[in-house]
Design an enzyme around this catalytic site. Structure first.
Site, short mmCIF file in Angstrom:
data_model
loop_
_atom_site.label_atom_id
_atom_site.label_comp_id
_atom_site.label_asym_id
_atom_site.label_seq_id
_atom_site.Cartn_x
_atom_site.Cartn_y
_atom_site.Cartn_z
N SER A 158 -0.92 8.44 7.06
CA SER A 158 -2.13 8.98 7.70
C SER A 158 -3.35 8.63 6.85
CB SER A 158 -2.02 10.50 7.84
OG SER A 158 -1.95 11.11 6.56
N GLY A 159 -4.52 9.03 7.35
CA GLY A 159 -5.77 8.95 6.58
C GLY A 159 -6.15 7.58 6.08
N SER A 188 -11.20 8.82 -7.33
CA SER A 188 -12.07 9.80 -6.68
C SER A 188 -13.33 9.92 -7.50
CB SER A 188 -11.37 11.16 -6.62
OG SER A 188 -12.30 12.19 -6.28
N ILE A 218 0.85 -1.20 0.00
CA ILE A 218 0.00 0.00 0.00
C ILE A 218 0.88 1.25 0.00
CG2 ILE A 218 -1.93 1.19 1.12
CD1 ILE A 218 -2.55 -1.39 2.65
N TYR A 241 -6.87 18.57 -10.20
CA TYR A 241 -7.02 17.32 -9.43
C TYR A 241 -7.96 16.36 -10.17
CZ TYR A 241 -8.25 14.11 -5.65
OH TYR A 241 -8.47 12.98 -4.90
N GLY A 295 1.34 5.48 0.49
CA GLY A 295 0.75 6.61 1.22
C GLY A 295 0.09 6.23 2.52
N CYS A 296 0.84 5.59 3.42
CA CYS A 296 0.25 5.02 4.65
C CYS A 296 0.52 5.81 5.94
CB CYS A 296 0.76 3.59 4.86
SG CYS A 296 0.15 2.45 3.62
#
Length: 312
Positions: free
Chosen positions: A14-15, A142, A9, A155, A11-12
């Protein structure tokens, strides 16, 4: 453990990434060995604390910067036999504001992370998946990758690019028994989102005319905050959705995490000219400010009572 699936994974720190890593690592049947990655291991404390006993057993950490070819290669080289069963591309950055005031370099940074960063990861793990005739590539996209939102054009464009790339790739990979799945959240209550809203309120927008700045700060932002507060999901909601996609024997290609956005996507496909959705969004933003607030409150009440997650 041989039967454990290796889940990588990005981008771990946070969030959503943190909650996904913890949820999969704490799987009761211990089906997953999670490699949770982040650019800077100094930011590991929250993840380590949330992982508890799973840390060092079903969860390990690795340094990874999706914007660096070398970093991506080093990370995958550090995994036994370069074997990744499930790749979850979660690392991403946002950008909001009037186009006139955003330097091209800032726009490129968004694409470097949100688009090329994902492609770097896929290029590195896909050959092994093809060779083994098995694997699952998951991309946290998204709802803005399906319907663009005003003042979020860059974005949205980065997520649209990702959706298009994966649509094509998914077709090819069926032949190799490799699955591609998109996760499409709406607003999520994370530090990332809250910081974005806080920053844009205080920022100056050189290059943009007064009317545009007024529309952005006094029309768009209050509406965005209303929607964020009414429909924003928790990182755990997205993590649960991802876990279901990982566990599914026949995962869907697209997975909207919030049922409130289904009508917006339907509106887009109801009119092939695109005029309907463009004008609907215009009226929602410019002509229906106070009414929008009432609608959002009503929809929030209804959604809390009537709707369940699309991923259930």
């Amino acid at each position: 453990i041989p039967e454990q699936k290796v889940v990588l994974i990005t981008g771990c720190s946070s969030g959503i990434g943190l909650r996904m890593a913890v949820m999969l690592a704490k799987d009761e049947r211990k089906r997953y060995h999670v490699i949770a990655t982040m650019r800077d291991l100094k930011r590991k404390d929250k993840l380590v604390q949330a992982a508890g006993d799973a840390y060092g057993k079903t969860l390990s950490l690795a340094v990874l910067d999706v914007c660096s070819d070398e970093s991506v290669k080093q990370c995958i080289d550090g995994i036994k036999d370069r074997h990744v069963d499930v790749l979850i591309n979660n690392a991403g950055i946002g950008l909001v504001g009037p186009i006139e005031s955003i330097p091209i370099e800032e726009m490129k940074k968004v694409f470097e992370t949100n688009f090329f960063g994902v492609i770097r990861m896929i290029k590195e793990v896909m050959p092994g998946m093809k060779k083994r005739r098995g694997g699952h590539i998951i991309v946290v996209s998204s709802v803005m990758g399906l319907q663009a939102v005003v003042f979020n054009e860059i974005y949205s464009a980065s997520k649209f690019a990702m959706e298009g790339f994966c649509e094509g790739l998914a077709v090819q990979l069926i032949a190799f028994n490799v699955i591609v799945s998109m996760i499409e959240p709406g607003p999520v209550h994370t530090e990332f989102e809250l910081k974005t809203i806080r920053d844009v309120r205080e920022k100056e927008y050189p290059g943009a005319d007064p009317d545009t700045i007024n529309y952005f700060k006094n029309v768009y932002l209050p509406g965005a905050v209303n929607i964020f507060e009414a429909f924003g999901q928790k990182p755990d909601d997205i993590a649960k959705c991802v876990k279901k996609v990982v566990e599914s024997s026949s995962p869907r290609f697209r997975n909207l995490t919030n049922p409130m956005y289904t009508p917006i996507i339907a509106l887009k496909y109801a009119d092939e000219t695109g005029t309907l959705s463009v004008h609907a969004f215009y009226h929602m933003l410019f002509n229906m400010g106070p009414l929008m607030q009432v609608c959002v409150t009503a929809m929030k009440f209804l959604s809390s009572n009537c709707f369940t997650s699309m991923c259930q």
